[in-house]
Design a protein around this motif. Structure first.
Motif, PDB file in Angstrom:
ATOM      1  N   ALA A 162       0.953  -1.068  -0.124  1.00  0.00           N
ATOM      2  CA  ALA A 162      -0.021   0.078  -0.126  1.00  0.00           C
ATOM      3  C   ALA A 162       0.930   1.277  -0.021  1.00  0.00           C
ATOM      4  N   ILE A 163       1.897   1.365   0.765  1.00  0.00           N
ATOM      5  CA  ILE A 163       2.710   2.419   0.727  1.00  0.00           C
ATOM      6  C   ILE A 163       3.582   2.418  -0.471  1.00  0.00           C
ATOM      7  N   GLY A 164       4.058   1.604  -1.092  1.00  0.00           N
ATOM      8  CA  GLY A 164       4.823   1.524  -2.178  1.00  0.00           C
ATOM      9  C   GLY A 164       3.982   2.018  -3.429  1.00  0.00           C
ATOM     10  N   ASN A 165       2.876   1.476  -3.417  1.00  0.00           N
ATOM     11  CA  ASN A 165       1.858   1.968  -4.619  1.00  0.00           C
ATOM     12  C   ASN A 165       1.395   3.355  -4.557  1.00  0.00           C
ATOM     13  N   LEU A 166       1.325   3.685  -3.305  1.00  0.00           N
ATOM     14  CA  LEU A 166       1.069   5.218  -3.103  1.00  0.00           C
ATOM     15  C   LEU A 166       2.010   6.143  -3.368  1.00  0.00           C
ATOM     16  N   LEU A 167       3.190   5.831  -3.011  1.00  0.00           N
ATOM     17  CA  LEU A 167       4.432   6.742  -3.435  1.00  0.00           C
ATOM     18  C   LEU A 167       4.592   6.701  -4.868  1.00  0.00           C
ATOM     19  N   SER A 168       4.433   5.431  -5.563  1.00  0.00           N
ATOM     20  CA  SER A 168       5.031   5.285  -6.879  1.00  0.00           C
ATOM     21  C   SER A 168       3.615   6.074  -7.571  1.00  0.00           C
ATOM     22  N   ASN A 169       2.636   6.114  -7.402  1.00  0.00           N
ATOM     23  CA  ASN A 169       1.521   6.897  -7.979  1.00  0.00           C
ATOM     24  C   ASN A 169       1.808   8.430  -7.973  1.00  0.00           C
ATOM     25  N   ILE A 170       2.286   8.783  -6.840  1.00  0.00           N
ATOM     26  CA  ILE A 170       2.675  10.266  -6.669  1.00  0.00           C
ATOM     27  C   ILE A 170       3.752  10.669  -7.610  1.00  0.00           C
ATOM     28  N   ASP A 171       4.925   9.715  -7.748  1.00  0.00           N
ATOM     29  CA  ASP A 171       5.936   9.925  -8.434  1.00  0.00           C
ATOM     30  C   ASP A 171       5.579   9.812  -9.998  1.00  0.00           C
ATOM     31  N   ARG A 172       4.524   9.018 -10.253  1.00  0.00           N
ATOM     32  CA  ARG A 172       4.128   8.945 -11.937  1.00  0.00           C
ATOM     33  C   ARG A 172       3.543  10.287 -12.181  1.00  0.00           C
TER      34      ARG A 172
END
Length: 200
Positions: A162-172
């Motif tokens: 959940a943490i990894g996906n959230l931050l990856s979406n922000i980075d995208r």
């Protein structure tokens, strides 16, 4: 939440693949220090920018990059440039991680790569790197032991994802905005040149 050493929950390879092309070796592309340093994630969009080199079969076996791994910068002229990570977001054929970097392959049953990448960017780990970097003046490095001993705070795998996906979406979204800004700047320069030609 558990505290683990990185080497207990991931495989770590220190890359020694240099930028040369040598007869008799296999042609490859290199994801180099600057690619890791500048990008939150390594994607297929970067493939054409990777330089062409060659590598031994043993290097190909150890340093080929694949989705789910994390790369970190290991050696540099300045202390602030080491310990910077990037998530390998896509699978690649014949792409290796170049030297001055380390390649981390998480044990997927315990550690999520996106979470690890996000954790590597925290002030907690950056302070660890700052305290454990060796060298002075012209070269700084993270020793193999320093990398193996990185302390990882480990919530459940579900929370990690959940943490990894959230931050990856922000980075995208940040990357998309950067591309839009770059394109607008190019259009602005083109329009300015056209106006000058018309005026002449």
């Amino acid at each position: 939440m558990n505290l683990c050493r990185l080497s207990d929950i991931a495989n770590i390879e220190i890359s020694g693949v240099d930028k040369k092309s040598i007869d008799g070796e296999t042609p490859v592309r290199l994801c180099n220090f600057v690619d890791v340093y500048r990008n939150w994630a390594i994607t297929q969009n970067l493939l054409k920018s990777f330089m062409i080199a060659s590598a031994k079969e043993t290097e190909i076996a150890k340093c080929s990059i694949h989705k789910g791994q994390v790369a970190i910068t290991k050696d540099s002229e300045t202390r602030d440039d080491i310990g910077i990570s990037a998530y390998i977001a896509d699978d690649f054929d014949d792409v290796l991680l170049g030297y001055h970097c380390a390649l981390i392959t998480p044990n997927e049953d315990i550690l999520d790569g996106k979470y690890l990448n996000a954790f590597m960017h925290t002030s907690y780990i950056q302070k660890y790197f700052e305290n454990n970097a060796s060298g002075s003046g012209q070269r700084y490095t993270l020793s193999n032991e320093t990398i193996f001993q990185i302390p990882i705070l480990l919530p459940s795998l579900r929370v990690q994802k959940a943490i990894g996906n959230l931050l990856s979406n922000i980075d995208r979204k940040i990357e998309l905005n950067r591309q839009i800004n770059d394109n607008l700047a190019i259009l602005g320069r083109s329009s300015a040149r056209a106006e000058v030609r018309c005026a002449v």
